[in-house]
Design a protein around this motif. Structure first.
Motif, PDB file in Angstrom:
ATOM      1  N   TRP A   5      28.560  -6.442 -11.228  1.00  0.00           N
ATOM      2  CA  TRP A   5      29.021  -6.054 -12.555  1.00  0.00           C
ATOM      3  C   TRP A   5      28.911  -4.553 -12.660  1.00  0.00           C
ATOM      4  O   TRP A   5      27.847  -3.992 -12.433  1.00  0.00           O
ATOM      5  CB  TRP A   5      28.221  -6.708 -13.692  1.00  0.00           C
ATOM      6  CG  TRP A   5      28.661  -6.094 -14.992  1.00  0.00           C
ATOM      7  CD1 TRP A   5      29.894  -6.236 -15.562  1.00  0.00           C
ATOM      8  CD2 TRP A   5      27.943  -5.164 -15.807  1.00  0.00           C
ATOM      9  NE1 TRP A   5      29.991  -5.445 -16.688  1.00  0.00           N
ATOM     10  CE2 TRP A   5      28.805  -4.790 -16.863  1.00  0.00           C
ATOM     11  CE3 TRP A   5      26.670  -4.611 -15.747  1.00  0.00           C
ATOM     12  CZ2 TRP A   5      28.425  -3.894 -17.861  1.00  0.00           C
ATOM     13  CZ3 TRP A   5      26.289  -3.712 -16.745  1.00  0.00           C
ATOM     14  CH2 TRP A   5      27.159  -3.366 -17.788  1.00  0.00           C
ATOM     15  N   LEU A   6      30.034  -3.924 -12.970  1.00  0.00           N
ATOM     16  CA  LEU A   6      30.070  -2.465 -13.043  1.00  0.00           C
ATOM     17  C   LEU A   6      30.184  -2.009 -14.489  1.00  0.00           C
ATOM     18  O   LEU A   6      30.999  -2.538 -15.239  1.00  0.00           O
ATOM     19  CB  LEU A   6      31.283  -1.938 -12.267  1.00  0.00           C
ATOM     20  CG  LEU A   6      31.310  -2.267 -10.774  1.00  0.00           C
ATOM     21  CD1 LEU A   6      32.627  -1.790 -10.170  1.00  0.00           C
ATOM     22  CD2 LEU A   6      30.126  -1.618 -10.063  1.00  0.00           C
ATOM     23  N   SER A   7      29.377  -1.025 -14.824  1.00  0.00           N
ATOM     24  CA  SER A   7      29.531  -0.428 -16.153  1.00  0.00           C
ATOM     25  C   SER A   7      30.542   0.718 -16.077  1.00  0.00           C
ATOM     26  O   SER A   7      30.811   1.387 -17.067  1.00  0.00           O
ATOM     27  CB  SER A   7      28.189   0.077 -16.661  1.00  0.00           C
ATOM     28  OG  SER A   7      27.725   1.120 -15.830  1.00  0.00           O
ATOM     29  N   ASP A   8      31.103   0.921 -14.896  1.00  0.00           N
ATOM     30  CA  ASP A   8      32.031   2.038 -14.673  1.00  0.00           C
ATOM     31  C   ASP A   8      33.208   2.020 -15.655  1.00  0.00           C
ATOM     32  O   ASP A   8      33.749   0.967 -15.961  1.00  0.00           O
ATOM     33  CB  ASP A   8      32.604   1.979 -13.246  1.00  0.00           C
ATOM     34  CG  ASP A   8      31.541   2.211 -12.174  1.00  0.00           C
ATOM     35  OD1 ASP A   8      30.364   1.870 -12.419  1.00  0.00           O
ATOM     36  OD2 ASP A   8      31.887   2.714 -11.099  1.00  0.00           O
ATOM     37  N   GLY A   9      33.594   3.194 -16.042  1.00  0.00           N
ATOM     38  CA  GLY A   9      34.724   3.320 -16.965  1.00  0.00           C
ATOM     39  C   GLY A   9      34.701   4.713 -17.552  1.00  0.00           C
ATOM     40  O   GLY A   9      34.206   5.652 -16.927  1.00  0.00           O
ATOM     41  N   SER A  10      35.216   4.834 -18.776  1.00  0.00           N
ATOM     42  CA  SER A  10      35.172   6.152 -19.426  1.00  0.00           C
ATOM     43  C   SER A  10      34.981   5.961 -20.920  1.00  0.00           C
ATOM     44  O   SER A  10      35.356   4.928 -21.472  1.00  0.00           O
ATOM     45  CB  SER A  10      36.467   6.923 -19.153  1.00  0.00           C
ATOM     46  OG  SER A  10      37.574   6.255 -19.745  1.00  0.00           O
ATOM     47  N   SER A  11      34.419   6.948 -21.541  1.00  0.00           N
ATOM     48  CA  SER A  11      34.177   6.831 -22.979  1.00  0.00           C
ATOM     49  C   SER A  11      35.153   7.637 -23.822  1.00  0.00           C
ATOM     50  O   SER A  11      35.188   7.486 -25.035  1.00  0.00           O
ATOM     51  CB  SER A  11      32.737   7.226 -23.319  1.00  0.00           C
ATOM     52  OG  SER A  11      31.934   6.068 -23.236  1.00  0.00           O
TER      53      SER A  11
END
Ligand code: RM4
Ligand code: MN
Ligand code: MN
Length: 424
Positions: free
Chosen positions: A173-179
């Motif tokens: 499970w990745l929390s990767d992304g952008s805000s």
């Protein structure tokens, strides 16, 4: 602590005659109730090692005491649940929250409670003490090759731990992304993540799987690199047959038709399994079935239908796990409630009159189709699930037993009021 079988037996004896009446009533109209009970007995839901302590939010945490302070104590807690419901026969470890030090000892402790090791989970959503590079801007997607490398290495380490314990899958499970808009080049983030996953995939043993979990938001709030089942499936398809999509019930945008997602993933042979929980607003991680029990039933309807269509074994061919947080309840009681909700939904799904439903669907008889499902859902099957527990040596009333035996009080006496479990 270990629960003595004789205590469960004594407790059951007091409840037996009332149970028998309820069971006879519930079983009356079920043609092959023994077959259903055998399916229930075989069905187990894994408990994650991070769900045994008190959960919290960013506003606070209110521990109830007696939390398991070590991996050994976490295994004991899952053993306790399994002794009571006979349906929690596996534990899922989150690394590095629960690094096994002596594999042999950990394995034999688990076996002594009749527990297996479910999928292992990596964690690249937090920075660990002494970690060289930060995951603040992602892990497998990171713009810096060295950060990606570190995250890949961590996943490979997790696989190694799992191999030693007898696990057969890793959940990523990745929390990767952008805000914020503009922060990320989506295509490059996807490509980097894919290449990183390819390296992890290459490290999988022959009989292993990698489960790609998606989540629509949090901790990133503008984009998640594995944000929905489409993105997860893209990765899983590109990676190969050992990669599948994992559905966590709390990871969808409001009103998503999760049952349809499940049906299609199953059809493609790409459903890995489940993280069960319930929610009202987001990834609330509430007790399974607490808010939307009908949705849970509709999901199980698709699971049973789809697995049967592919000749799959309900108990073993998908990964079943609870992924919940217990902020205001005793974690063990809450987990007992969640497992019960899953067993009830599974029972309901097994009871659906498939022939009648198929005929109604084929003839576009919307009312009958709806009636078939709702009649089943409105049937009280609690005594059937209790009978399955009884036959497999569990308790007729797990929470009643837990309270009567003052199990939490005993755990507090043993472990202290302020012992804290690792996890979120
Ligand atoms: C995430 C996700 C993962 C779980 C972490 C703790 O939201 O559900 O499965 O490992 O939380
Ligand atoms: Mn999850
Ligand atoms: Mn989650």
């Amino acid at each position: 602590m270990r629960i003595e079988k004789s205590k469960i037996q004594d407790h059951n004896d007091k409840l037996l005659s009332a149970h028998k009446r309820k069971f006879a009533f519930a079983a009356e109209n079920i043609p092959d109730v023994n077959k259903i009970i055998n399916q229930l007995v075989a069905f187990n839901v894994a408990i994650p090692s991070w769900a045994l302590g008190t959960g919290g939010t960013r506003f606070g945490r209110f521990p109830g005491g007696g939390e398991p302070a070590s991996l050994e104590q976490k295994i004991e807690d899952v053993g306790l649940l399994h002794a009571l419901n006979q349906s929690s026969g596996a534990i899922s470890l989150h690394i590095p929250w629960d690094i096994p030090e002596n594999y042999q000892e950990i394995k034999s402790l688990a076996t002594s409670f009749d527990l297996k090791f479910d999928a292992v989970n990596s964690n690249t959503f937090q920075d660990q003490k002494d970690q060289a590079l930060s995951y603040k801007f992602g892990s497998l997607q990171h713009t810096n090759h060295a950060v990606r490398k570190q995250a890949i290495q961590h996943n490979i380490e997790v696989i190694k731990h799992g191999v030693e314990l007898g696990s057969k899958a890793i959940t990523v499970w990745l929390s990767d992304g952008s805000s914020y808009p503009g922060q990320l080049n989506f295509r490059k983030a996807f490509q980097n993540t894919l290449e990183s996953l390819e390296e992890i995939y290459a490290a999988l043993p022959e009989d292993w799987k990698v489960f790609i979990e998606y989540k629509c938001a949090e901790p990133n709030f503008y984009s998640m690199t594995v944000g929905d089942w489409g993105q997860s499936l893209l990765f899983a398809n590109k990676l190969g047959p050992k990669a599948k999509t994992l559905v966590d019930l709390g990871h969808h945008l409001p009103n998503a038709n999760i049952e349809q997602i499940v049906a299609l993933l199953l059809m493609e042979g790409k459903l890995a399994g489940f993280h069960f929980n319930d929610s009202k607003y987001g990834d609330d991680d509430l007790t399974v079935g607490a808010i939307k029990p009908y949705q849970l039933f509709l999901i199980f309807n698709e699971l049973v239908e789809g697995m049967d269509a592919r000749g799959m074994n309900h108990a073993t061919d998908l990964g079943w796990m609870i992924d919940a947080s217990h902020n205001v309840k005793d974690p063990l009681e809450d987990l007992l409630q969640s497992v019960e909700a899953i067993m009830l939904s599974y029972t309901h799904a097994l009871l659906i009159d498939r022939e009648k439903l198929n005929a109604a669907q084929d003839s576009n008889d919307v009312v009958v189709a709806q009636e078939v499902l709702q009649n089943t859902f409105r049937t009280d099957v609690r005594a059937i699930v209790a009978e399955a527990r009884l036959r497999s040596g569990g308790s007729l009333d797990p929470i009643g037993f837990f309270r009567e035996q003052k199990i939490r009080e005993q755990l507090i006496t043993q472990r202290g009021k302020s012992s804290i479990a690792t996890g979120l």
